[in-house]
Design an enzyme around this catalytic site. Sequence first.
Site, PDB file in Angstrom:
ATOM      1  N   ARG A  45       3.337  -8.466  -8.410  1.00 48.60           N
ATOM      2  CA  ARG A  45       2.738  -8.140  -7.117  1.00 48.60           C
ATOM      3  C   ARG A  45       2.546  -9.434  -6.334  1.00 48.60           C
ATOM      4  NH1 ARG A  45      -0.382  -5.161 -10.969  1.00 48.60           N
ATOM      5  NH2 ARG A  45      -0.209  -2.899 -10.715  1.00 48.60           N
ATOM      6  N   LYS A  92      -4.322  -5.835 -11.410  1.00 50.93           N
ATOM      7  CA  LYS A  92      -5.435  -5.072 -10.849  1.00 50.93           C
ATOM      8  C   LYS A  92      -6.515  -4.870 -11.901  1.00 50.93           C
ATOM      9  CE  LYS A  92      -2.930  -2.529  -7.273  1.00 50.93           C
ATOM     10  NZ  LYS A  92      -2.571  -1.189  -6.749  1.00 50.93           N
ATOM     11  N   HIS A 146       1.295  -0.811 -14.633  1.00 53.34           N
ATOM     12  CA  HIS A 146       0.752   0.467 -14.189  1.00 53.34           C
ATOM     13  C   HIS A 146      -0.170   1.031 -15.266  1.00 53.34           C
ATOM     14  CE1 HIS A 146       4.278   1.363 -11.204  1.00 53.34           C
ATOM     15  NE2 HIS A 146       3.337   0.604 -10.670  1.00 53.34           N
ATOM     16  N   HIS A 148       6.950  -6.490  -1.972  1.00 56.24           N
ATOM     17  CA  HIS A 148       6.866  -5.285  -2.796  1.00 56.24           C
ATOM     18  C   HIS A 148       8.234  -4.629  -2.954  1.00 56.24           C
ATOM     19  CE1 HIS A 148       3.504  -3.519  -4.840  1.00 56.24           C
ATOM     20  NE2 HIS A 148       3.936  -2.292  -4.596  1.00 56.24           N
ATOM     21  N   TYR A 158      10.154   5.879 -10.028  1.00 54.58           N
ATOM     22  CA  TYR A 158      11.423   5.155 -10.134  1.00 54.58           C
ATOM     23  C   TYR A 158      12.508   6.001 -10.790  1.00 54.58           C
ATOM     24  CZ  TYR A 158       8.666   1.254  -8.630  1.00 54.58           C
ATOM     25  OH  TYR A 158       7.842   0.442  -7.892  1.00 54.58           O
ATOM     26  N   ARG A 182       9.679  -6.033  -5.962  1.00 57.70           N
ATOM     27  CA  ARG A 182       9.054  -5.394  -7.135  1.00 57.70           C
ATOM     28  C   ARG A 182       9.698  -4.019  -7.374  1.00 57.70           C
ATOM     29  NH1 ARG A 182       4.225  -4.952 -10.312  1.00 57.70           N
ATOM     30  NH2 ARG A 182       3.161  -2.942 -10.126  1.00 57.70           N
TER      31      ARG A 182
END
Length: 305
Positions: A150, A176, A271, A245, A280, A248
């Site tokens: 990220r 995150k 994730h 992004h 995806y 990514r």
Amino acid sequence: MTALTLADSHLADYLAELADQRRASPHTVSNYRRDLEKLLAAASDVPLAGLQVHHIRRFVAQLHGQGLSGRSLARLLSAWRGFFHWLGGRGMVKANPCDGIRPPKSPRLLPKALSVDETARLLEAFEDDDPVQAARDLAMFELFYSSGLRLAELVALDSDVLDVVLREGEIRVLGKRAKARLVPVGSKARQALAAWATVRGELALPGEKALFVGVRGARIAPRMVEARLERRALQLGLPSHVHPHMLRHSFASHLLQSSGDLRAVQEMLGHASIASTQVYTHLDFQHLAKVYDAAHPRAKAKLGG
């Protein structure tokens, strides 16, 4: 103290807790602030304790009418719901007026990814008016695509990671919710990082810890990374609005096309839920559909007829 200034005070306390105790990133706190300020603006003179479900429904309808998408409204409601939950835990409201409210649905948009050829063009060694910045940019872009980072993760890297990256071919990033993960770094990215390491001292201020620095020698700003990538893409005539992004997304879709290992892609992207990664698989299907249309005899016959 008026209802509005009291609400402002509660908002400041809530955001401070997000930053200090829950370790939310500055970017996340800024998003929460913006979303919650929309709530206070919509509420106007109605005190927080007086807001009810019908108020929230009206606010959502008004914002939807102003053009906010279902996805944006879902994020708003999540922020509002969390704020009221926090207020309820302190006895400031009796009930959460956001409970049970669902945002209007929006068409699900697949993340845009570059093709393999477009990505290869973007990452070719390039010249620039400033060769030091060119070396830095190539190292940043290669690392985005090599490891699926990220933007916030990339700009937060410190230069002390270089030894491990170049020696072990892996990098530890803090994602995150302060969740750390270890991701591989490909040979092309390591070459670009090694080249940047040799010239970084020409740009970085003495004692600066950041791996990537801007023209003033301090840690590079996220907006500058975005601008440099967009500039590079425009020079090559690639699709407009190429952003970090997108690299990514390209990393994830290309890796999934090659490996088919959804769980591995989930781990490398960081994730929390595999549901976030499953988007995806739709990108992968798009790729397969193009191959089918181009190569399958029946597809050709249908197109020819």
